[in-house]
Design an enzyme around this catalytic site. Structure first.
Site, PDB file in Angstrom:
ATOM      1  N   HIS A 135      11.657  -3.377  49.449  1.00 18.91           N
ATOM      2  CA  HIS A 135      10.820  -4.427  48.846  1.00 18.91           C
ATOM      3  C   HIS A 135      10.672  -5.692  49.705  1.00 18.91           C
ATOM      4  CE1 HIS A 135      11.292  -2.123  45.082  1.00 18.91           C
ATOM      5  NE2 HIS A 135      10.362  -2.867  44.523  1.00 18.91           N
ATOM      6  N   HIS A 186       6.337  -0.780  48.193  1.00 20.34           N
ATOM      7  CA  HIS A 186       5.666  -1.371  47.017  1.00 20.34           C
ATOM      8  C   HIS A 186       4.587  -2.299  47.557  1.00 20.34           C
ATOM      9  CE1 HIS A 186       4.668  -3.367  43.356  1.00 20.34           C
ATOM     10  NE2 HIS A 186       5.754  -3.008  42.684  1.00 20.34           N
ATOM     11  N   HIS A 262       3.224   5.074  40.411  1.00 23.43           N
ATOM     12  CA  HIS A 262       3.688   3.827  39.796  1.00 23.43           C
ATOM     13  C   HIS A 262       2.492   2.899  39.587  1.00 23.43           C
ATOM     14  CE1 HIS A 262       5.609  -0.229  40.028  1.00 23.43           C
ATOM     15  NE2 HIS A 262       6.497   0.366  39.249  1.00 23.43           N
ATOM     16  N   GLU A 314       7.592   4.624  35.471  1.00 19.47           N
ATOM     17  CA  GLU A 314       6.586   3.575  35.190  1.00 19.47           C
ATOM     18  C   GLU A 314       5.201   3.986  35.705  1.00 19.47           C
ATOM     19  OE1 GLU A 314       9.605  -0.154  35.837  1.00 19.47           O
ATOM     20  OE2 GLU A 314       8.797   0.711  37.652  1.00 19.47           O
ATOM     21  N   GLU A 330       3.293  -1.523  31.392  1.00 18.35           N
ATOM     22  CA  GLU A 330       3.998  -2.716  31.869  1.00 18.35           C
ATOM     23  C   GLU A 330       3.040  -3.901  31.965  1.00 18.35           C
ATOM     24  OE1 GLU A 330       6.153  -2.152  35.527  1.00 18.35           O
ATOM     25  OE2 GLU A 330       6.383  -4.320  35.792  1.00 18.35           O
ATOM     26  N   CYS A 332       3.017  -6.309  34.055  1.00 21.55           N
ATOM     27  CA  CYS A 332       2.553  -6.492  35.446  1.00 21.55           C
ATOM     28  C   CYS A 332       1.398  -5.549  35.779  1.00 21.55           C
ATOM     29  CB  CYS A 332       3.671  -6.198  36.436  1.00 21.55           C
ATOM     30  SG  CYS A 332       4.942  -7.452  36.519  1.00 21.55           S
ATOM     31  N   CYS A 410      10.234  -8.918  36.632  1.00 21.39           N
ATOM     32  CA  CYS A 410       8.936  -9.077  37.318  1.00 21.39           C
ATOM     33  C   CYS A 410       7.850  -9.611  36.379  1.00 21.39           C
ATOM     34  CB  CYS A 410       8.495  -7.748  37.913  1.00 21.39           C
ATOM     35  SG  CYS A 410       8.607  -6.367  36.760  1.00 21.39           S
ATOM     36  N   CYS A 411       7.898  -9.229  35.094  1.00 23.37           N
ATOM     37  CA  CYS A 411       6.766  -9.570  34.211  1.00 23.37           C
ATOM     38  C   CYS A 411       6.710 -11.041  33.780  1.00 23.37           C
ATOM     39  CB  CYS A 411       6.765  -8.669  32.985  1.00 23.37           C
ATOM     40  SG  CYS A 411       6.622  -6.916  33.360  1.00 23.37           S
TER      41      CYS A 411
HETATM   42  O1  FUB Z   1       9.557  -2.935  41.957  1.00 20.37           O
HETATM   43  C1  FUB Z   1       9.164  -4.257  41.642  1.00 20.37           C
HETATM   44  C2  FUB Z   1       8.701  -4.328  40.216  1.00 20.37           C
HETATM   45  O2  FUB Z   1       9.763  -3.991  39.349  1.00 20.37           O
HETATM   46  C3  FUB Z   1       7.620  -3.336  39.862  1.00 20.37           C
HETATM   47  O3  FUB Z   1       6.334  -3.768  40.145  1.00 20.37           O
HETATM   48  C4  FUB Z   1       7.839  -3.155  38.409  1.00 20.37           C
HETATM   49  O4  FUB Z   1       7.226  -1.999  37.913  1.00 20.37           O
HETATM   50  C5  FUB Z   1       9.329  -3.131  38.300  1.00 20.37           C
HETATM   51  O5  FUB Z   1       9.825  -1.860  38.540  1.00 20.37           O
HETATM   52 ZN    ZN Z   2       6.601  -6.328  35.555  1.00 20.30          ZN
END
Ligand code: FUB
Ligand code: ZN
Length: 644
Positions: A135, A186, A262, A314, A330, A332, A410-411
């Site tokens: 990440h 990601h 994802h 997810e 989710e 996000c 994250c959200c």
């Molecule tokens: O991996 C980073 C964030 O955490 C993702 O975008 C979300 O789905 C959660 O898994």
């Molecule tokens: Zn999120």
């Protein structure tokens, strides 16, 4: 492709009966609340460790890295929210606080420009060696977005310089040195690099963003090769037997036809694809964006604008697979869909993309936050039975009540940055035109060929469908006003200065008024009575069921109004729906009443599971409230799709 621009947040003031309850929360509650959490100042809450990690990386404190590998991104999104908030509500105290955080970020940056507290503290020798799970590029992308927003809001470039140094290092590592061909596990940095290019003009950032997209999915798969390297250690047990579809790296992005894997990764990537397609006039990439958008919105999206049918990984699953009580959806991912759709609308000038932006914002984005701004949903189900949301079941990820924070958070800050930037979705502009996308009461200033136009929009949307627009400019000037006619509106009328327009011109879902403006009033009226909506029968979960909507808002039944065992209720779709405004309910809302039946348990005793008792029904009234408001009263069941 000439993309329409968003109007600068500095030139928009929102004062809206529907949105105030959320937009006012951002500076008043959400930003300070989240800052306290990032600083571990709150008790009885999942500890964030976010700022503490930065302090350790900066050498101010001793200790171990704690939290998710992408924990730094919480601070990035918080800072982005702060930047948008400062653009609309200048606040010296908040700006000082943000400057302090930026100072800390600068101190945590390594001498060569590298910035990531996990790898700095915990695995300093392993930079860029686990792109699948690490990440680093995802966090960097969020930091870049925040730095650009902060520069645009305040004119201060310290954060921007920090991120440019890191971006230079990334470009050097991933493009100049030929030992690296990787791309992020990601996606997100592609969006960040593109924004950095837009404000700095540095072509290397643009090229790197494009290159990350173009490398993706080439054979052999980068991540499958990476995990064979000596010393590689996965960070997520669920990535064992990694399927490249998960990160949309199963095919070159231009060849992809279905939204896979994802959901957040997917929509962030598609957003970047749209950016790059427009920048390079790249029709092939744009076609891929159209296909993927259609794959989502025509086959894999919930009525609430949320995406990701499975709690495992997810992810998207298959066409029409849209379970309601064990979905992921989710927050996000919905935000990402709004970002992608907004870009598509800016490029194509087609209002159907805004229909999805609106659906997402009005439903699954704001369902993510409580009306007091202090708790959040990560997962947004369409049907909840609280007692069944237990560990180690297919519903363990579904929370029946919003949580104050999450280990993987994250959200919540993503909601903050989205609410703080709401103005960017309302209007678009180009040299000759102003585009009205969303009917949110606001004042905006837009430049049309060096002449300032003031737009004042007043509405009580979606409680009613009347919208008043006042357009004023110092001297008479020809301009184009494009007003979106939502896809769900079947009847509407429009007048200018009191004169009804008989046959208005409509292009791609926008009503076009092209004329000289000086001081004019435009009135639009949409018929947005409550309506019943059905799902395509291929959506197996919804066959025989119906949902209630008004304008963009999806409605739901809650146990508080309708008693328990909501699946025992039936909606009579032949009888009309009635609406009324209740000023005391949920901060003031339109409530929808319907009639229906309930299966009664008269003949059953609790120890009987199966018997030959024919169902007995009684007449009931059904009370529907807006879906985004669910869970703001007592904990209880909730249901969107009701048996017909
Ligand atoms: O991996 C980073 C964030 O955490 C993702 O975008 C979300 O789905 C959660 O898994
Ligand atoms: Zn999120």
């Amino acid at each position: 492709m000439k993309k329409l621009s968003s109007v600068s947040l500095k030139n928009i003031k929102i004062e809206d009966s529907f949105w105030n309850r959320y937009t006012h929360l951002v500076p008043d509650v959400i930003i300070p609340y989240q800052w306290n959490i990032l600083n571990d100042n709150m008790k009885d809450i999942e500890t964030s460790h976010c700022i503490s990690n930065f302090k350790i990386a900066a050498g101010y404190e001793k200790g171990e890295f704690q939290g998710a590998v992408f924990q730094d991104s919480d601070l990035a999104k918080w800072l982005e929210a702060v930047a948008y908030s400062l653009a609309t509500h200048p606040d010296k105290g908040l700006e000082d606080m943000a400057d302090g955080a930026i100072e800390l970020i600068g101190k945590a940056q390594q001498p060569d420009g590298y910035l990531n507290t996990y790898f700095t503290i915990k695995e300093p020798g392993k930079r860029f060696s686990n792109l699948r799970d690490g990440h680093e590029l995802y966090v960097a992308g969020h930091m870049m977005e925040a730095a650009v927003a902060y520069y645009q809001a305040t004119g201060k470039d310290k954060f921007l310089q920090i991120m440019c140094r890191f971006a230079d290092l990334i470009c050097e590592h991933f493009s100049v040195r030929n030992d690296s061909v990787g791309y992020p596990g990601h996606q997100e940095i592609e969006i960040g690099l593109y924004k950095l290019y837009q404000v700095t003009g540095k072509k290397a950032y643009l090229r790197q963003a494009k290159s990350f997209l173009d490398r993706r999915g080439k054979k052999p798969n980068y991540f499958l090769e990476e995990e064979k390297k000596p010393g590689f250690q996965g960070l997520f047990p669920e990535f064992e037997n990694y399927d490249p579809k998960y990160s949309q790296s199963h095919q070159p992005v231009r060849e992809q036809t279905k939204a896979e894997g994802h959901a957040v990764r997917a929509v962030y990537m598609y957003s970047a694809m749209a950016d790059i397609a427009a920048e390079y006039d790249d029709e092939e990439l744009m076609d891929a964006c159209r296909r993927l958008w259609n794959s989502i919105t025509k086959k894999r999206m919930y009525i609430t604008g949320s995406i990701g049918s499975s709690g495992i990984l997810e992810r998207f699953t298959t066409d029409y697979d849209l379970p309601n009580n064990c979905n992921y959806s989710e927050t996000c991912a919905t935000i990402g869909l709004a970002l992608f759709s907004r870009r598509m609308a800016q490029i194509t000038r087609d209002a159907s993309y805004i229909d999805i932006v609106e659906k997402s914002l009005y439903n699954s984005v704001i369902s993510g936050v409580a009306m007091n701004g202090k708790s959040f949903f990560y997962v947004n189900p369409l049907e909840v039975w609280p007692d069944n949301c237990i560990d180690r079941t297919s519903k363990e990820h579904v929370k029946p009540v919003r949580q104050k924070w999450y280990g993987c958070a994250c959200c919540p800050p993503n909601i903050a940055r989205t609410l703080a930037s709401l103005g960017e979705y309302i209007y678009f502009a180009d040299e000759q035109s102003v585009w009205i996308n969303l009917f949110i009461s606001s004042q905006a200033k837009v430049m049309i060929e060096d002449q300032e136009f003031k737009i004042s929009m007043e509405s009580n949307y979606p409680n009613d469908g009347k919208i008043q627009l006042y357009v004023s400019t110092a001297q008479k000037k020809k301009a184009k006003l494009a007003i979106r006619i939502p896809g769900y509106v079947k009847e509407w009328k429009i007048s200018i200065d009191g004169a009804h327009i008989e046959n208005p011109v409509v292009e791609n879902g926008y009503c076009i008024l092209e004329q000289e403006f000086e001081s004019n009033e435009v009135n639009v009226e949409f018929a947005i009575a409550p309506r019943i909506v059905w799902a395509n029968p291929l959506v197996k979960e919804d066959v025989g069921k119906a949902a209630v909507m008004k304008g963009p808002l999806v409605y739901c039944l809650e146990e508080t109004d309708n008693g328990s065992n909501l699946p025992a209720l039936y909606l009579d779709t032949e009888k009309g729906l009635e609406e009324y405004f209740d000023p005391d309910l949920l901060g003031g809302t339109t409530v929808i009443k319907a009639t229906g039946k309930r299966v009664v348990t008269r003949d059953w005793n609790q120890d009987e599971l199966y018997a030959e008792h024919k169902p007995v029904y009684k007449d009931v009234d059904l009370t529907f409230v807006p879906y985004p408001y669910w869970g703001n009263r007592d904990t209880g069941e909730m249901l969107v799709w009701v048996k017909e």
